[in-house]
Design an enzyme around this catalytic site. Structure first.
Site, PDB file in Angstrom:
ATOM      1  N   ARG A   1       0.950 -24.802 -43.568  1.00 47.03           N
ATOM      2  CA  ARG A   1      -0.201 -24.302 -44.540  1.00 47.03           C
ATOM      3  C   ARG A   1      -0.074 -23.249 -45.336  1.00 47.03           C
ATOM      4  O   ARG A   1       0.769 -22.401 -45.139  1.00 47.03           O
ATOM      5  CB  ARG A   1      -1.303 -23.881 -43.345  1.00 47.03           C
TER       6      ARG A   1
ATOM      7  N   LYS B   1      -1.896 -20.699 -48.092  1.00 45.52           N
ATOM      8  CA  LYS B   1      -3.289 -20.577 -48.197  1.00 45.52           C
ATOM      9  C   LYS B   1      -3.244 -19.668 -49.409  1.00 45.52           C
ATOM     10  O   LYS B   1      -2.797 -18.504 -49.454  1.00 45.52           O
ATOM     11  CB  LYS B   1      -4.117 -19.788 -47.322  1.00 45.52           C
TER      12      LYS B   1
ATOM     13  N   ASP C   1      -0.569 -13.505 -33.943  1.00 42.72           N
ATOM     14  CA  ASP C   1       0.473 -13.956 -34.737  1.00 42.72           C
ATOM     15  C   ASP C   1       1.892 -13.697 -34.060  1.00 42.72           C
ATOM     16  O   ASP C   1       1.849 -12.572 -33.708  1.00 42.72           O
ATOM     17  CB  ASP C   1       0.283 -13.326 -36.078  1.00 42.72           C
TER      18      ASP C   1
ATOM     19  N   HIS D   1      -1.088 -21.788 -34.841  1.00 47.10           N
ATOM     20  CA  HIS D   1      -1.684 -22.148 -36.131  1.00 47.10           C
ATOM     21  C   HIS D   1      -0.738 -22.597 -37.123  1.00 47.10           C
ATOM     22  O   HIS D   1      -0.812 -22.758 -38.302  1.00 47.10           O
ATOM     23  CB  HIS D   1      -2.585 -20.913 -36.825  1.00 47.10           C
TER      24      HIS D   1
ATOM     25  N   ASP E   1      -2.364 -17.904 -32.643  1.00 48.59           N
ATOM     26  CA  ASP E   1      -2.256 -17.798 -34.268  1.00 48.59           C
ATOM     27  C   ASP E   1      -1.353 -18.107 -34.989  1.00 48.59           C
ATOM     28  O   ASP E   1      -0.219 -19.025 -34.572  1.00 48.59           O
ATOM     29  CB  ASP E   1      -3.061 -16.398 -34.545  1.00 48.59           C
ATOM     30  N   ASP E   2      -1.238 -17.851 -36.069  1.00 51.67           N
ATOM     31  CA  ASP E   2       0.054 -18.070 -37.130  1.00 51.67           C
ATOM     32  C   ASP E   2       1.283 -17.791 -36.293  1.00 51.67           C
ATOM     33  O   ASP E   2       1.532 -17.086 -35.582  1.00 51.67           O
ATOM     34  CB  ASP E   2       0.135 -17.539 -38.393  1.00 51.67           C
TER      35      ASP E   2
END
Ligand SMILES: *[C@@H]1O[C@H](CO)[C@@H](O)[C@H](O)[C@H]1NC(C)=O
Ligand SMILES: *[C@@H]1O[C@H](CO)[C@@H](O)[C@H](O)[C@H]1NC(C)=O
Length: 385
Positions: A275, A277, A197, A242, A218-219
């Site tokens: 995104r 979540k 991340d 991500h 990743d993020d």
């Protein structure tokens, strides 16, 4: 001229006959309150320990080619107010399986920067095994930017190959990070870099991250726990990871995300673009999140994914209503042809019509992928496409 000046002086003396000479003429320069005037430079394998020890007695700390021993933190978490920290040359860390962090900086009014040509090199390949924080070798987190307050700044830091997550921002208030590069792109080879991340932000207020470049797996940014007020990520580039994420929100002690802005960012070669979540079965708040002027390209899975059924993975089971997503703005999103033909352009799963309210959705063009067949309670301003 001399005579003229002299006559003026004589005249002024004549006027102030009985006065003592004015103190301004004879007084020595006012003594400054000398406080931590020192600039301290630390180098080599003893540099980290010496820097930690001297953290409160140096106004400026220069870290010049510091080699941090294995299993230890370059610990500048207890700096005196208004300390300046400058990284020079290459900062390295020894190898050990441990949780880290490799670097910790905290304090009030702290100014961190990198000199030209510097690099903080995590040499993450020594740990990378494709499993990230889910298994395999225990990998140290990289940089704990915790409790940085009072107008602290981190400017032009150049970070390379973090073993796992790069920057953790927590307990910060009034922190600006400008021009940071996190380049973990070496981790793409063999898919060995994982959970790298870029920025994980927890329980922090008034954070601006401006002009970051993140190459990872990743993020790019995850605003994922705690109470947040006023967080802005702008003028950034996210590549290989991500995407720009809120969450997962839910299941922690604080579960409020409020007033977060993603502005003028580019997301490319990523699994997701945007995104949000919300964990199913939990409670919390996601309020006033804005994505404005985001350009997406080469997105493999979801162009935009907003879900109230996150459960350790995307789109698991029936969406819940415990974490309403309110006053969401998705505007000026450019992503024509951005999503791979096996991915989905826009996916929205809300638990009920009242758990996703007050949305603004305009000038959004995200295409290239499939239509997701299982969107639920999609607010009328948008559509699942
Ligand atoms: C739509 O978004 C694009 C990209 O941000 C922008 O250039 C354009 O001006 C926007 N159009 C309108 C009508 O706001
Ligand atoms: C979208 O872009 C338009 C045109 O530049 C601008 O007027 C509008 O404020 C933008 N939207 C947001 C949410 O800032």
């Amino acid at each position: 001229m001399v005579a003229f000046t002299l006559s003026l002086l004589l005249a002024s003396l004549a006027v102030s006959t009985s006065a003592t000479p004015t103190p301004e003429i004879t007084a020595a320069p006012k003594a400054e309150v000398v406080k931590r005037a020192t600039s301290c430079t630390f180098s080599g394998s003893t540099g980290a320990a010496s820097a930690s020890k001297s953290a409160t007695s140096c106004a400026t700390i220069v870290l010049n080619n510091v080699a941090v021993p294995s299993g230890t933190t370059l610990d500048l978490s207890g700096l005196a107010d208004d300390t300046t920290v400058i990284f020079q040359g290459t900062t390295t860390w020894g190898y050990k399986e441990w949780a880290g962090p490799l670097l910790s900086i905290g304090g009030k009014g702290i100014k961190v920067s990198g000199a030209s040509g510097h690099v903080l090199n995590g040499d993450g390949a020594r740990w990378w095994d494709g499993e990230g924080s889910n298994g395999g070798k225990t990998k140290p987190k990289f940089f704990a930017a915790h409790s940085l307050t009072g107008g602290s700044t981190i400017t032009n830091l150049n970070i390379k190959n973090t073993p796992v997550q790069a920057i953790s921002i927590a307990g910060c208030d009034s922190l600006t990070i400008t021009g940071m590069t996190i380049d973990d792109s070496d981790g793409d080879s063999g898919s060995l870099g994982h959970n790298t991340d870029g920025f994980d932000i927890g329980t922090s207020n008034n954070i601006v991250i401006d002009g970051a470049k993140v190459y990872n797996q990743d993020d790019c940014v995850a605003i994922n726990s705690g109470t947040h007020k006023s967080i802005t990520f702008q003028n950034g580039l996210c590549s290989g990871g991500h995407g720009l994420s809120i969450g997962s929100v839910g299941g922690r002690s604080d579960n409020t995300v409020d007033t977060v802005t993603f502005y003028n960012n580019q997301v490319t070669k990523s699994v997701n673009g945007i995104r949000i979540k919300a964990s199913v079965g939990d409670t919390g708040t996601i309020n006033k999140v804005t994505y404005n002027k985001i350009t997406l390209s080469s997105i493999s899975k979801y162009g935009i994914l907003i879900e109230q059924n996150y459960d350790g993975g995307d789109l698991k089971g029936t969406a819940g209503t415990g974490i309403p997503i309110t006053a969401l703005t998705i505007e000026n999103i450019t992503g024509t042809g951005a999503v791979s033909s096996s991915g989905y352009d826009v996916v929205v799963t809300c638990g009920s019509s009242s758990s996703c309210t007050g949305w603004t959705w305009s000038n959004v063009s995200v295409t290239g992928g499939k239509t997701y067949g299982s969107c639920t309670n999609v607010p009328s301003v948008t559509k699942c496409s």
